[in-house]
Scaffold this motif. Structure first.
Motif, short mmCIF file in Angstrom:
data_model
loop_
_atom_site.label_atom_id
_atom_site.label_comp_id
_atom_site.label_asym_id
_atom_site.label_seq_id
_atom_site.Cartn_x
_atom_site.Cartn_y
_atom_site.Cartn_z
N ASP A 1 -5.90 -1.13 -5.22
CA ASP A 1 -5.35 -1.74 -4.00
C ASP A 1 -6.37 -2.73 -3.46
N GLU A 2 -6.11 -3.99 -3.67
CA GLU A 2 -7.00 -5.08 -3.26
C GLU A 2 -8.45 -4.82 -3.68
N SER B 1 0.84 -1.21 0.00
CA SER B 1 0.00 0.00 0.00
C SER B 1 0.87 1.25 0.00
MG LIG Z 1 -2.29 -2.65 2.09
#
Ligand SMILES: [Mg+2]
Ligand SMILES: Nc1ncnc2c1ncn2[C@@H]1O[C@H](COP(=O)(O)OP(=O)(O)OP(=O)(O)O)[C@@H](O)[C@H]1O
Lengths: 248, 446
Positions: A170-171, A49
């Motif tokens: 991000d995910e 991240s």
């Molecule tokens: Mg993360």
């Protein structure tokens, strides 16, 4: 090789933890080219991240250079960073991050508004993007009135609105069930086929398998950077026909 | 990228114009327009309507208070000013004691009364041709007056015939008593218009003349009916009954000073307003001699003219209005603090929204303007509502006080400008805090 979109050179990111400095990124370098679809993997806390935030110009690296389309963007102030984010980066977050009081169309319009487009241009563009993700009928709905998968599709529409050089996710499937996740991945595939460069942070090997390249981080360092065969999800063809094929 | 552009040219579901510009070629300014910021700010006010109203309430009350208080204050001041000028600027009023202020009609000697009829006679004896008239007067409030079946409450004024021109109290029917009537203590009365209509309802004033009325069981002939007069300060001249001073002293009330009957005031009318100061000086000398006072500190009388009376009254009202305005201003300030408080809460609450907006390209400047405009909108809309409420309160309370309703534009402009300033001042800090939030931290904010 196609056009170089970004280039990271020995990126380091330090966080001040009380007295001590904690190095979340200890020197990461790689290049990303136009049209690539890349998975960013690694255990929790490995700095994925943190790296995404730097790639998305939400944050400056402590050290190292970040060239985005040849321009060094690693030491900009917040004003310039905002402008570059707006023009070059599309974000898709794990928890969608739609603005709850705006309807879907208005949500997609937000980046266009900050760019200063006229209302008519914004509307047309936002409608086009919603159409692309198959939610044009629901443009009046509020985010609270649609499902998680639909929210993520709106987020994708919003990320695409400014025609970004880079789509950062991000995910993106982290909060979705497998099938809905596959649908979103299907959408990414369609976009990637159209030429959008996509970088996806993921924990799931199945998702990484669907890309052509995987970058692994461990403890803030690049562990591996591999190109591999792309295995499309089963729903992908379905999804693309459903969302885009039928309307073409 | 071009693939994307092509694929976005899908058959549109919405009505489109013929001149479709591809998105890539559409012009953009690179900055958020003020109209868009206003829209964002307004939406978030609307989304928390109740909270917004409660927040604005502080400003609403403050501004309403400023506007209402200033309007009532001005109304009362104007009323008093009007009643002063209705007496003319060429009136001198002598009364007992060292001074004080108030419209002449109101003055009753505080403490011991030291003015006597002899003082008034001495002024007449001056035969000063700058003096148009002299009217000593005594007055008795709340007297029961009867006529046939009706009765009412009136103020009895005992005076000389000059009262008519000195106090601008002309008759609409009949006439005043003459000076011989005063000497012979005639039981004659000139009644105010309200006394006439109370005692003789539905009777023409002309027909009231010649009727009789009773004060303290003594019968009086009505010689005249006064014209209707504007309410002067706090007493109503239309409920006056004017009788000869000698009759008053004999029948109504007598006070003595060194064996001589006193009067509460002596009104002196000067013919030319430019002579007022000269006559005032001469009368001061005369009175000092009559009362054998050498030093000004010993004077047991005071002479006031309308100009300095008006000045002191106006000064008192200005002070009062300023004072009330300051209190109202403080409540505006409190309203501003309320706005700041809610804006700070709002910034915290919307940390994630701020993060998302920043991720999508909002510059610190955009976020600052969004929150600042929200605060300004709250305070300005509050200010406008406050002005309307203030006008309404001012209108109804001046009506209730029966004073003129004076709309003070400057006070409204000032109150509005002040509320806008309150919005800017108290909105700036929260807005700046929002603008400075780190995008990464605010996106992560739970
Ligand atoms: Mg993360
Ligand atoms: N603002 C911060 N202050 C201090 N340390 C931080 C901060 N942000 C991240 N870190 C630390 O940096 C490291 C990397 O965090 P990061 O969020 O990038 O991990 P990640 O790879 O995304 O993990 P996950 O898969 O769990 O999301 C972690 O050890 C984290 O504790």
């Amino acid at each position: 090789m196609s056009e170089l979109i970004l280039s990271l050179k020995d990126i380091k990111k330090a966080y001040q933890m009380g007295e001590e400095k904690f190095l979340a990124l200890k020197g990461v370098s790689f290049n990303l080219y136009q049209g690539e679809m890349v998975a960013l993997m690694g255990p929790s806390g490995s700095g994925k991240s943190t790296l995404m935030n730097i790639l998305g110009i939400l944050d400056n690296p402590t050290e190292g250079d970040y060239l985005l389309r040849g321009e060094n963007v690693s030491k900009l102030d917040e004003f310039d960073r905002a402008e570059i984010r707006n023009a070059y980066i599309g974000f898709v977050f794990q928890s969608f991050h739609l603005l709850p009081r705006l309807n879907l169309l208005e949500n997609v319009e937000v980046p266009l508004t900050y760019a200063g487009y006229a209302p008519k241009v914004r509307r047309d563009r936002a409608f086009d993007m919603l159409e692309k993700v198959g939610l044009v009928d629901k443009w009046r709905n509020l985010p609270s009135q649609i499902s998680g998968g639909q929210k993520q599709r709106v987020a994708v529409a919003r990320a695409l609105a400014m025609n970004p050089a880079l789509l950062l996710a991000d995910e993106p499937t982290g909060n979705l069930d497998t099938q809905t996740g596959d649908e979103i991945m299907g959408l990414f595939h369609v976009l990637n086929d159209e030429g959008v460069t996509v970088l996806i942070v993921t924990h799931e090997p199945e998702i990484a398998e669907q890309t052509k390249r995987s970058i692994r981080l461990r403890d803030g360092l690049l562990e591996s950077d591999q190109k591999h065969e792309q295995r499309r999800p089963h729903v992908a063809s379905q999804v693309s026909t459903h969302y885009i094929g039928s309307s073409q | 990228m071009s693939d994307l552009a092509q694929s976005s040219k899908l058959p549109a579901v919405h009505e489109d114009d013929f001149d479709v510009i591809p998105f890539e070629e559409a012009p953009y300014s690179g900055r958020l327009s003020i109209f868009e910021i206003l829209k964002i700010a307004w939406r978030s006010i609307r989304a928390n309507m109740l909270r917004s109203i409660l927040t604005a309430l502080g400003v609403i009350i403050g501004v309403a208070a400023v506007v209402a208080l200033v309007s009532v204050g001005n109304g009362v001041r104007q009323n008093v000013t009007d009643s002063f000028s209705s007496f003319g600027t060429n009136l001198l009023t002598i009364s007992s004691g060292q001074g004080g202020f108030g419209p002449p009609g109101l003055v009753r000697g505080g403490g011991s009364q030291t003015l006597t009829i002899e003082d008034a006679e001495a002024i007449v004896a001056l035969a000063d041709d700058r003096i148009e008239g002299v009217a000593p007067a005594n007055q008795s409030n709340n007297q029961q007056v009867k006529a046939d079946a009706n009765n009412t409450t009136a103020t009895i004024v005992g005076t000389w015939p000059d009262y008519e021109k000195v106090q601008n109290a002309a008759t609409q029917a009949g006439s005043y008593f003459g000076s011989t009537d005063v000497e012979t203590r005639k039981r004659y009365a000139v009644v105010g218009s309200e006394v006439a209509s109370d005692l003789f309802p539905d009777v023409d004033p002309q027909a009231v003349v010649g009727q009789k009325l009773k004060i303290a069981n003594v019968s009086y002939d009505i010689l005249g009916v006064l014209e209707e007069q504007a309410s002067a300060g706090f007493n109503n001249p239309n409920t006056n009954i004017i009788i000869p001073l000698s009759t008053f002293i004999q029948r109504i009330e007598r006070n003595d000073y060194e064996g001589k009957p006193t009067v509460s005031t002596i009104a002196v009318k000067v013919e030319d307003p430019r002579d007022v100061e000269g006559v005032e000086a001469d009368l001061t000398t005369l009175m000092a001699n009559l009362h054998e006072k050498v030093s000004e500190d010993d004077y047991d009388f005071n002479i006031r003219n309308q100009a300095n009376q008006l000045e002191s009254v106006t000064a008192v009202f200005s002070t009062l209005t300023t004072f009330l305005g300051a209190i109202a201003g403080i409540s505006l300030l409190v309203g501003g603090i309320g706005i700041m408080n809610i804006m700070l809460v709002s910034v915290t609450e919307r940390t994630r929204e701020i993060g998302v907006r920043k991720a999508l390209g909002a510059k610190p400047r955009d976020i600052l303007s969004q929150f600042l405009l929200e605060a300004i909108l709250l305070s300005c809309v509050g200010g406008l509502i406050g002005i309307l409420i203030g006008i309404a309160i001012g209108y109804f309370s001046t009506d209730a006080l029966s004073v003129p309703f004076v709309l003070s534009i400057p006070s409204m402009v000032l109150a509005f400008a002040f509320s806008a300033a309150v919005g800017i001042f108290f909105g700036f800090y929260p807005a700046q805090r929002a603008a400075k939030l780190d995008p990464v931290d605010s996106l992560r904010y739970e």
